[in-house]
Design an enzyme around this catalytic site. Structure first.
Site, PDB file in Angstrom:
ATOM      1  N   ASP A 124     -13.970 -55.561  15.476  1.00 41.23           N
ATOM      2  CA  ASP A 124     -13.062 -55.928  16.561  1.00 41.23           C
ATOM      3  C   ASP A 124     -11.630 -56.019  16.045  1.00 41.23           C
ATOM      4  O   ASP A 124     -11.413 -56.227  14.839  1.00 41.23           O
ATOM      5  CB  ASP A 124     -13.464 -57.274  17.160  1.00 41.23           C
ATOM      6  CG  ASP A 124     -14.800 -57.213  17.892  1.00 41.23           C
ATOM      7  OD1 ASP A 124     -15.184 -56.112  18.316  1.00 41.23           O
ATOM      8  OD2 ASP A 124     -15.445 -58.269  18.026  1.00 41.23           O
ATOM      9  N   TYR A 139     -20.168 -61.498   6.112  1.00 38.88           N
ATOM     10  CA  TYR A 139     -18.936 -61.877   6.792  1.00 38.88           C
ATOM     11  C   TYR A 139     -18.506 -63.275   6.371  1.00 38.88           C
ATOM     12  O   TYR A 139     -19.345 -64.132   6.034  1.00 38.88           O
ATOM     13  CB  TYR A 139     -19.132 -61.909   8.312  1.00 38.88           C
ATOM     14  CG  TYR A 139     -19.463 -60.596   8.960  1.00 38.88           C
ATOM     15  CD1 TYR A 139     -18.455 -59.748   9.419  1.00 38.88           C
ATOM     16  CD2 TYR A 139     -20.792 -60.198   9.152  1.00 38.88           C
ATOM     17  CE1 TYR A 139     -18.762 -58.542  10.041  1.00 38.88           C
ATOM     18  CE2 TYR A 139     -21.103 -58.999   9.770  1.00 38.88           C
ATOM     19  CZ  TYR A 139     -20.084 -58.175  10.220  1.00 38.88           C
ATOM     20  OH  TYR A 139     -20.397 -56.982  10.834  1.00 38.88           O
ATOM     21  N   ASP A 159     -14.374 -65.699  21.075  1.00 39.82           N
ATOM     22  CA  ASP A 159     -13.413 -65.860  19.987  1.00 39.82           C
ATOM     23  C   ASP A 159     -12.087 -66.335  20.577  1.00 39.82           C
ATOM     24  O   ASP A 159     -11.946 -66.453  21.794  1.00 39.82           O
ATOM     25  CB  ASP A 159     -13.246 -64.567  19.168  1.00 39.82           C
ATOM     26  CG  ASP A 159     -12.724 -63.399  20.004  1.00 39.82           C
ATOM     27  OD1 ASP A 159     -11.908 -63.619  20.918  1.00 39.82           O
ATOM     28  OD2 ASP A 159     -13.121 -62.251  19.739  1.00 39.82           O
ATOM     29  N   ARG A 213     -19.333 -63.813  16.367  1.00 40.52           N
ATOM     30  CA  ARG A 213     -18.704 -64.683  17.368  1.00 40.52           C
ATOM     31  C   ARG A 213     -19.750 -65.344  18.266  1.00 40.52           C
ATOM     32  O   ARG A 213     -19.571 -66.484  18.696  1.00 40.52           O
ATOM     33  CB  ARG A 213     -17.654 -63.923  18.178  1.00 40.52           C
ATOM     34  CG  ARG A 213     -18.086 -62.643  18.793  1.00 40.52           C
ATOM     35  CD  ARG A 213     -16.842 -61.818  19.199  1.00 40.52           C
ATOM     36  NE  ARG A 213     -17.163 -60.429  19.412  1.00 40.52           N
ATOM     37  CZ  ARG A 213     -17.336 -59.882  20.622  1.00 40.52           C
ATOM     38  NH1 ARG A 213     -17.219 -60.630  21.706  1.00 40.52           N
ATOM     39  NH2 ARG A 213     -17.603 -58.606  20.736  1.00 40.52           N
TER      40      ARG A 213
END
Length: 307
Positions: free
Chosen positions: A41, A69, A83, A174
């Site tokens: 993203d 991550y 988010d 997220r």
């Protein structure tokens, strides 16, 4: 002149889409046949493998690799995108959970879990991307999907809470943040995200688009990792020149003639004269004989140069 071919491991910056990175690489390299593996993203940064030329054939295999991550999480707020870029839909009134409470809740998500994909995603419903429906104010039912959180670490830095997550393909970090917020009863949204690893590739392997832009053609030519580097963990079989034609034609190779003995379903590298030419998968033919089926051709092999 040699053509660029292989895998660039790009450090995608925050604020641009993965497709923008592809566009910039096309401009830098002059090559149209480019694809990325695993969209990031705009909010996210980090490891984005980009396939150049013939290497684009390997995208489907790299997509299956695990990811790592690092995300920061903001407790006490919920958004429509899960988010901080989204519209706030709820705010928590009162004291927020402590780091110890956050950590305990987060670690309950380790293992195989059900995750409902977010509306703001590239997944499709009846051929339409969910994100396009969401932008029109439409919400549709999404089926939960099984994903695996292999490991999850939490830490605090300057009052900010972080997650370090090793997960399977298809995991939405997220959504994980939002689900942790629901479990705590205060809501949460992902504040930042860095992908630090895809398969065996890490941030240490990365190059920025700006660095590529400032390189000479010869420097760029030497930079891409080989397609075979994606598959070094797979077993291999070396074939004589004659078998290259069979592989090229998609013909099964008898394991007995190659003195091989792989279990059904085993994905493996097929090599000729020390060159990686294809991926194959072990199986049995209609007569019950053990074979290797060519699955994806990456090179014609050295023999083609002699014909």
């Amino acid at each position: 002149m040699s053509e660029l071919c292989g895998i660039f491991i790009v450090d995608k910056p925050v604020g641009v889409t993965s497709q923008v990175v592809i566009g910039r690489l096309r401009k830098v390299t002059g090559i149209r046949r480019i694809g990325h593996c695993g969209t990031l993203d705009p909010l996210a940064s980090g490891v984005l493998p980009v396939m150049i030329g013939n290497a684009t054939k390997a995208c489907e295999y790299l997509m299956d690799h695990d990811k790592v991550y690092v995300a920061s999480i903001r407790l006490g707020v919920e958004t429509d995108t899960e988010d901080i870029t989204g519209e706030v839909t709820a705010r928590h009134e009162g004291a927020l959970p402590s780091f110890e409470e956050f950590s305990a809740a987060a670690k309950t998500f380790v293992g195989e879990i059900d995750q409902i994909p977010p509306m703001y995603s590239a997944l499709k419903k009846d051929g339409i991307k969910l994100v396009n429906l969401a932008r029109e104010g439409v919400t549709v039912e999404r089926e939960p999907r099984k994903v695996t959180i292999h490991s999850l670490e939490t830490y605090e830095e300057k009052g900010e809470f972080f997650l370090r997550v090793h997960c399977s393909r298809g995991t939405y970090i997220r959504t994980l943040c939002a689900d942790i917020g629901k479990k705590l009863g205060c809501g949460a949204a992902m504040q930042s995200l860095v992908r630090t690893k895809t398969g065996q590739f890490t941030l240490d392997d990365c190059v920025t688009v700006e660095q590529l832009d400032n390189m000479t053609f010869e420097e760029r030519l030497a930079l891409p990792k080989t397609v075979e580097s994606l598959f070094t963990d797979l077993p291999e079989v070396n074939i004589p020149d004659y078998y290259v034609k069979l592989v090229r034609g998609g013909t099964n190779l008898f394991q007995k003639k190659l003195k091989a003995d792989f279990e059904d379903g085993t994905l493996l590298r097929i090599r000729n004269r020390d060159e990686f030419i294809a991926l194959g998968r072990a199986g049995t033919d209609e007569n019950g004989k053990a074979v290797i089926r060519p699955e994806k051709l990456f090179s014609l092999g050295e023999q083609s140069a002699e014909e």
